[in-house]
Structures are given as C-alpha cells and as structure tokens.
Design a protein around this motif. Structure first.
Motif, PDB file in Angstrom:
ATOM      1  N   UNK A  58       0.850  -1.188   0.000  1.00 21.23           N
ATOM      2  CA  UNK A  58       0.000   0.000   0.000  1.00 21.23           C
ATOM      3  C   UNK A  58       0.885   1.237   0.000  1.00 21.23           C
ATOM      4  N   UNK A  59       0.427   2.301  -0.614  1.00 20.67           N
ATOM      5  CA  UNK A  59       1.228   3.522  -0.687  1.00 20.67           C
ATOM      6  C   UNK A  59       1.586   4.059   0.694  1.00 20.67           C
ATOM      7  N   UNK A  60       0.707   3.848   1.652  1.00 23.91           N
ATOM      8  CA  UNK A  60       0.915   4.401   2.993  1.00 23.91           C
ATOM      9  C   UNK A  60       2.072   3.744   3.743  1.00 23.91           C
ATOM     10  N   UNK A  61       2.501   2.560   3.296  1.00 24.85           N
ATOM     11  CA  UNK A  61       3.567   1.855   4.005  1.00 24.85           C
ATOM     12  C   UNK A  61       4.799   1.641   3.142  1.00 24.85           C
ATOM     13  N   UNK A  62       4.713   1.987   1.884  1.00 23.36           N
ATOM     14  CA  UNK A  62       5.827   1.748   0.963  1.00 23.36           C
ATOM     15  C   UNK A  62       7.081   2.465   1.448  1.00 23.36           C
ATOM     16  N   UNK A  63       8.185   1.732   1.467  1.00 24.50           N
ATOM     17  CA  UNK A  63       9.449   2.300   1.934  1.00 24.50           C
ATOM     18  C   UNK A  63       9.664   2.181   3.427  1.00 24.50           C
ATOM     19  N   UNK A  64       8.622   1.801   4.167  1.00 27.44           N
ATOM     20  CA  UNK A  64       8.746   1.659   5.626  1.00 27.44           C
ATOM     21  C   UNK A  64       8.524   0.211   6.064  1.00 27.44           C
ATOM     22  N   UNK A  65       7.654  -0.503   5.385  1.00 34.85           N
ATOM     23  CA  UNK A  65       7.318  -1.879   5.739  1.00 34.85           C
ATOM     24  C   UNK A  65       7.929  -2.844   4.720  1.00 34.85           C
ATOM     25  N   UNK A  66       8.291  -4.033   5.209  1.00 35.41           N
ATOM     26  CA  UNK A  66       8.839  -5.060   4.328  1.00 35.41           C
ATOM     27  C   UNK A  66       8.231  -6.412   4.681  1.00 35.41           C
ATOM     28  N   UNK A  67       7.722  -7.094   3.685  1.00 32.49           N
ATOM     29  CA  UNK A  67       7.201  -8.447   3.877  1.00 32.49           C
ATOM     30  C   UNK A  67       8.263  -9.443   3.438  1.00 32.49           C
ATOM     31  N   UNK A  68       8.401 -10.530   4.196  1.00 30.98           N
ATOM     32  CA  UNK A  68       9.396 -11.541   3.870  1.00 30.98           C
ATOM     33  C   UNK A  68       8.932 -12.884   4.426  1.00 30.98           C
TER      34      UNK A  68
END
Length: 121
Positions: A58-68
């Motif tokens: 989501x744009x609101x979390x891009x660059x801050x959240x990472x899924x792995x």
C-alpha cells in the motif's frame, strides 16, 4: 486445512520498529498482511506470492514496511519501521492458494486472528 497464527504486536513509540510474524500450517501460494484501524475498514497492507517475484505494498507503508518469509520455519513476517500513530491497528496475516495477488478481502481465504499494534506519539 490452512491455519495462520500471528505474533509480535505491541506498543511502540513513534519512529520505532516492530516485526510481526505469521506461522503457517498448510500449503499456500500467496501471503499478505492487512490491518484494521479504529473506526476504519480492514485494508490491504502488503502481499507477495510464494516465489517472491510479485510483491505489492500500500502507498501508505511503501518504503517503511517489508514483507518476507522463512521457508525453513513456515513463517512470514512484516517488518515495520518508522512507525507513526496512523499505523495503530489490529494487523492480520492472510493467505490463499491462488497465485495471483489481490488486494480485496474477499480474495483471501485464510486469516489469522490478528495482533494489536499501538504506536504512541
């Protein structure tokens, strides 16, 4: 039968980090995270398929959240950095056997019970 169990939620100060975990039993093709903030509907956060070659945020979390994910542990993760008050929500992991990633709730068949994340400002 697919089962998902989240862990790792808690209270954190604004600007801090948390890592959520989702333990999986069963065979699935895509993994995702959603969240529900107070007074709002559950919304898509991020997702990827089992090959890892399709990932969406989501744009609101891009660059801050990472899924792995860690295949050896049958677990996938949500690393959340630079948290702010707007990230306060119950976070749900989700999974599905369909390979194509969708952002709508009805496109995901399996859900965890949720874990609370509270960011204090």
């Amino acid at each position: 039968q697919v089962q998902l169990v989240e862990s790792g939620g808690g209270l954190v100060q604004a600007g801090g980090s948390l890592r959520l975990s989702c333990a999986i039993s069963g065979r699935i093709s895509r993994y995702g995270w959603f969240r529900k903030a107070p007074g709002k509907e559950r919304e898509f956060v991020c997702a990827f398929n089992w090959t890892g070659n399709s990932t969406f945020y989501a744009d609101s979390v891009k660059g801050r959240f990472t899924i792995s994910k860690d295949n050896t542990k049958n677990t996938f993760y949500l690393q959340m950095n630079r948290l702010n008050a707007e990230d306060t929500a119950v976070y749900y992991c989700a999974a599905d056997t369909d390979f194509i990633i969708g952002r709508r709730l009805y496109e995901w068949d399996y859900w965890g019970l949720g874990t609370q994340v509270t960011v204090s400002s």
